[in-house]
Design an enzyme around this catalytic site. Sequence first.
Site, PDB file in Angstrom:
ATOM      1  N   LYS A 208       0.840  -1.204   0.000  1.00  0.00           N
ATOM      2  CA  LYS A 208       0.000   0.000   0.000  1.00  0.00           C
ATOM      3  C   LYS A 208       0.873   1.253   0.000  1.00  0.00           C
ATOM      4  CE  LYS A 208      -3.930  -2.225   2.232  1.00  0.00           C
ATOM      5  NZ  LYS A 208      -4.558  -2.669   3.466  1.00  0.00           N
TER       6      LYS A 208
ATOM      7  N   GLN B 215      -4.788  -1.310   9.662  1.00  0.00           N
ATOM      8  CA  GLN B 215      -4.734  -2.649   9.074  1.00  0.00           C
ATOM      9  C   GLN B 215      -5.374  -3.673  10.019  1.00  0.00           C
ATOM     10  OE1 GLN B 215      -3.468  -3.399   5.905  1.00  0.00           O
ATOM     11  NE2 GLN B 215      -4.354  -5.397   6.308  1.00  0.00           N
TER      12      GLN B 215
ATOM     13  N   ASP C  78     -11.220   3.074   4.262  1.00  0.00           N
ATOM     14  CA  ASP C  78     -11.672   1.680   4.182  1.00  0.00           C
ATOM     15  C   ASP C  78     -13.200   1.590   4.153  1.00  0.00           C
ATOM     16  OD1 ASP C  78      -9.924  -0.414   3.832  1.00  0.00           O
ATOM     17  OD2 ASP C  78      -9.377  -0.585   5.956  1.00  0.00           O
TER      18      ASP C  78
END
Length: 296
Positions: A54, A98, A121
């Site tokens: 990422k 994460q 997200d």
Amino acid sequence: MTAAIIDGKAFAAKVRGEVAAHVARLKEEHGIQPGLAVVLVGEDPASQVYVSSKGKQTVEAGMASFEHKLEADTSEADLLALIDRLNKDPKVHGILVQLPLPGHLNSELVINSIDPAKDVDGFHISNVGLLGTGQKSMVPCTPLGCLMMLRDHHGKLAGMNAVVVGRSNIVGKPMAQLLLGDSCTVTIAHSRTKDLAAVCRGADILVAAVGRPEMITGEFVKPGATVIDVGINRIERDGKTKLVGDVEFASAAAVAGAITPVPGGVGPMTIACLLANTLTACCRANGLSEPSGLTA
Ligand code: NDP
């Protein structure tokens, strides 16, 4: 094989190129650089790979990448304090924590402490509610990537019968909401669904997000249907570790009209959509028009 292959790797490269071009314009015309902060707690090997990938792709798109790697025994208070700082930092437009988090941390509490406008997200309860009520939100990256590929392949999706196998909060449910938003007739199937194969055979669009290697075979596919395979499963075959989807590719491709492969399908689109969401969040934060084609 009769199915056309939907090349997620190539499509993701195109999306990343569009994001990079928009980022360059933002810098030139407004002096703004979108920034993404990724927070990793602990040393889960798969998470470390995702986070570094990422970070690399964020920088390649011309955005600022802020990586925060915390010890596995980090306290909830310290993690929440970091998120609070990132929420207030004007250089940070997107925040991603994460998952999975170590067991002593409350994931829901942590995710809901992110400023919803920076929740790239799309897991914050406010964004879930906005998506569910058809309002502008941050959309979870994996289903957004699937939607982009479907729109690219079909043009308009209105009136198509869509079956989503899986009802998780990160894939199945938001995928169903997005398809409904595009006026598909949507069925969500799960482990208690009766005669799953027959339900799936009613689908013009079949999305498999089950987490069971190669469970969806050609018998589940209506001739000519479009099959989107979200699954990422590592299996041992012929003494080697292999990556397979939730769809049995060969038998499904013999019946489908189009299909995403694993690897090279949905997977690459997920990070591309994370970059797209960070750009969208940056544009919204600065009152600028959003990039077209990169949001739901
Ligand atoms: P979850 O385990 O959270 O959800 C799986 C869903 O599948 C559940 O709703 C479950 O039903 C349903 N299910 C399980 N077994 C069956 C069955 N036999 N018949 C019908 N339905 C069944 O998984 P995720 O949504 O997180 O992930 C799904 C897959 O997608 C995984 O392979 C994962 O690795 C992959 N993934 C890929 C990403 C990418 O970037 N490409 C990103 C995220 C996930 P029930 O609710 O009844 O238990």
